[in-house]
Write a protein that holds these residues in place. Structure first.
Motif, short mmCIF file in Angstrom:
data_model
loop_
_atom_site.label_atom_id
_atom_site.label_comp_id
_atom_site.label_asym_id
_atom_site.label_seq_id
_atom_site.Cartn_x
_atom_site.Cartn_y
_atom_site.Cartn_z
N VAL A 27 0.87 -1.18 0.00
CA VAL A 27 0.00 0.00 0.00
C VAL A 27 0.90 1.22 0.00
O VAL A 27 1.92 1.25 0.68
N ILE A 34 3.63 2.00 2.84
CA ILE A 34 3.30 2.06 4.28
C ILE A 34 2.82 0.71 4.79
O ILE A 34 2.29 -0.11 4.06
N SER A 35 3.02 0.55 6.07
CA SER A 35 2.53 -0.65 6.72
C SER A 35 1.09 -0.37 7.16
O SER A 35 0.83 0.63 7.81
N LYS A 36 0.17 -1.25 6.80
CA LYS A 36 -1.24 -0.96 7.07
C LYS A 36 -1.59 -1.15 8.54
O LYS A 36 -2.38 -0.43 9.09
N GLY A 37 -1.01 -2.18 9.13
CA GLY A 37 -1.29 -2.41 10.54
C GLY A 37 -2.60 -3.11 10.83
O GLY A 37 -2.83 -3.58 11.93
N ILE A 38 -3.47 -3.19 9.82
CA ILE A 38 -4.77 -3.82 10.03
C ILE A 38 -4.60 -5.25 10.54
O ILE A 38 -5.19 -5.66 11.53
N ASN A 41 -2.94 -5.53 14.03
CA ASN A 41 -3.88 -5.19 15.10
C ASN A 41 -4.92 -6.29 15.29
O ASN A 41 -5.35 -6.56 16.41
N THR B 168 -8.27 -1.60 13.51
CA THR B 168 -7.85 -0.37 12.84
C THR B 168 -6.49 -0.59 12.20
O THR B 168 -5.75 -1.50 12.57
N GLY B 169 -6.18 0.26 11.26
CA GLY B 169 -4.84 0.25 10.69
C GLY B 169 -3.95 1.20 11.46
O GLY B 169 -4.30 1.65 12.55
N ASN B 170 -2.81 1.53 10.89
CA ASN B 170 -1.92 2.47 11.55
C ASN B 170 -2.37 3.91 11.37
O ASN B 170 -1.86 4.80 12.02
N SER B 171 -3.29 4.12 10.46
CA SER B 171 -3.74 5.48 10.21
C SER B 171 -5.13 5.41 9.59
O SER B 171 -5.59 4.33 9.20
N ALA B 174 -4.99 3.99 6.23
CA ALA B 174 -4.94 2.52 6.15
C ALA B 174 -6.34 1.94 6.24
O ALA B 174 -6.68 0.97 5.56
N ASN B 175 -7.18 2.52 7.09
CA ASN B 175 -8.55 2.03 7.19
C ASN B 175 -9.32 2.27 5.90
O ASN B 175 -10.06 1.41 5.43
#
Lengths: 191, 195
Positions: A27, A34-38, A41, B168-171, B174-175
């Motif tokens: 992404v 960027i790392s989404k983190g979804i 998490n 959630t994402g990091n921002s 991202a969502n």
């Protein structure tokens, strides 16, 4: 604090998440990857409620820089999972843009023989092709089933924690009858 | 393009707002969005269904003619949904139905707009011995405070004794990225087990 070892010693709870396969892709924001983190998490939350699944990651990248980024991102998930099987494949820009996150190829399983029903869209056709060339599906113990009819409509989804199958196309009754789920056939109202 | 009741609704909404625009927007709508999500318990079924009616967030400028057309479309949507609800009720015993919010709209970035769908029934259920949980992708940047998508999803789940867990994402980006690509949590749910 949940004791993960203890949690895993428990007999399978109905609907508990044990195994996940998903598609990982890049992404970009302002031209920066960027790392989404979804997903991270999501895994953290699963850990919090006492679940530590095995994960199978199917990564698609276009160049070495993307490959390295995705591998590094996946490495961050290691402490959150029981095991991580990461498989990456290089794809053309054209295929990559069609795949997006290939959301419909993501599987999550709480049974020993999970099967995913794929939607017959071009996007998924590409994904099925890529996945079937890899050995990841086999390692994960997953199968993909493609129904005869156009597997459409929102009712076609199946839920890991429910044994209810909503389905819109009666043509595929034969495939569906081999599954444990209770099928509910909802006739399509429009052609 | 897939044909389902959501894509049909989207096509109609877009064409009411701007005639012919669906040809451009909906051409890439090749995934499936959830209308129903069912959680099965030993004695009952909790059925969640999505309602887009209150949350066409990106269409604040409907004129009277458009509003009439919009009402007609939502009447059609309700009729189709009701048929499906009746079907579910016929097949399952002890069913409780819960309405969840959904959003169809445009997301505005600095230089471009993107069409998106957010369904409040993109749920991933999970249970342990004591509790039932539902993961959902948190709706970012709730510009319309009257609708409060996340709060409504959470309170509806709680009313069914299911613990909501927002992912959630990091921002916010991202969502949005996940939603544009059809909701990250929902993507995790397509599984069957063979006999």
């Amino acid at each position: 604090m949940v004791d993960l070892k203890k949690a895993h010693a428990l007999p399978d709870s109905k609907g508990s998440i044990r195994k996940i396969l998903f598609h990982q892709s890049s992404v970009f924001q302002n031209d920066r990857q960027i790392s989404k983190g979804i997903f991270q998490n999501f895994l953290k939350n699963l850990n919090r409620i006492g679940m530590k699944p095995k994960i199978y990651v199917f990564a698609t990248y276009r160049n070495d820089s993307e490959r390295v980024f995705l591998e590094e991102e996946a490495n961050q998930w290691k402490p959150l999972v029981q095991s991580l099987d990461h498989f990456g494949t290089r794809v053309s820009n054209q295929i990559w843009s069609r795949l997006a996150y290939a959301q419909d190829t993501c599987l999550i399983a709480n049974s020993t023989k999970p099967v995913a029903i794929m939607t017959r869209s071009d996007r998924n056709k590409d994904m099925v092709h890529l996945l079937s060339k890899s050995s990841l599906l086999k390692r994960a113990g997953f199968q993909i089933v493609e129904p005869e009819g156009n597997f459409t409509l929102e009712g076609g989804h199946v839920f890991a924690s429910s044994k209810v199958l909503l389905y819109s196309n009666p043509k595929d009754q034969e495939i569906l009858s081999s599954f444990e789920q209770k099928p509910i056939f909802v006739e399509r109202h429009s052609k | 393009m897939l044909k389902g009741i959501v894509s049909k609704l989207i096509t109609k909404l877009l064409d009411i707002q701007s005639p012919g625009s669906s040809a451009y927007y909906v051409s890439w709508y090749d995934h499936v969005d959830l209308v129903f999500s069912i959680f099965e318990r030993k004695d009952n079924h909790e059925v969640f269904y999505v309602d887009f009616e209150e949350a066409t967030l990106s269409y604040p400028l409907w004129d009277n003619r458009q509003r009439l057309l919009l009402n007609r479309e939502f009447h059609g949507w309700r009729t189709e949904l009701q048929k499906m609800i009746d079907e579910i009720e016929k097949h399952l015993k002890d069913v409780s139905f819960h309405k969840m919010p959904g959003v169809i709209g445009h997301e505005n970035f600095a230089q471009w707009q993107a069409f998106f769908i957010y369904s409040g029934v993109n749920l991933l259920f999970s249970s342990d011995e004591n509790k039932d949980y539902a993961f959902y992708l948190k709706f970012p940047n709730e510009s319309n405070k009257d609708i409060q998508v996340n709060e409504r999803i959470e309170s509806t789940l709680r009313s069914a004794s299911i613990v909501p867990i927002a992912i959630t994402g990091n921002s916010e980006f991202a969502n949005w990225a996940e939603i544009r690509n059809s909701a990250g949590v929902r993507c995790l749910i397509k599984v069957l087990s063979r006999k």
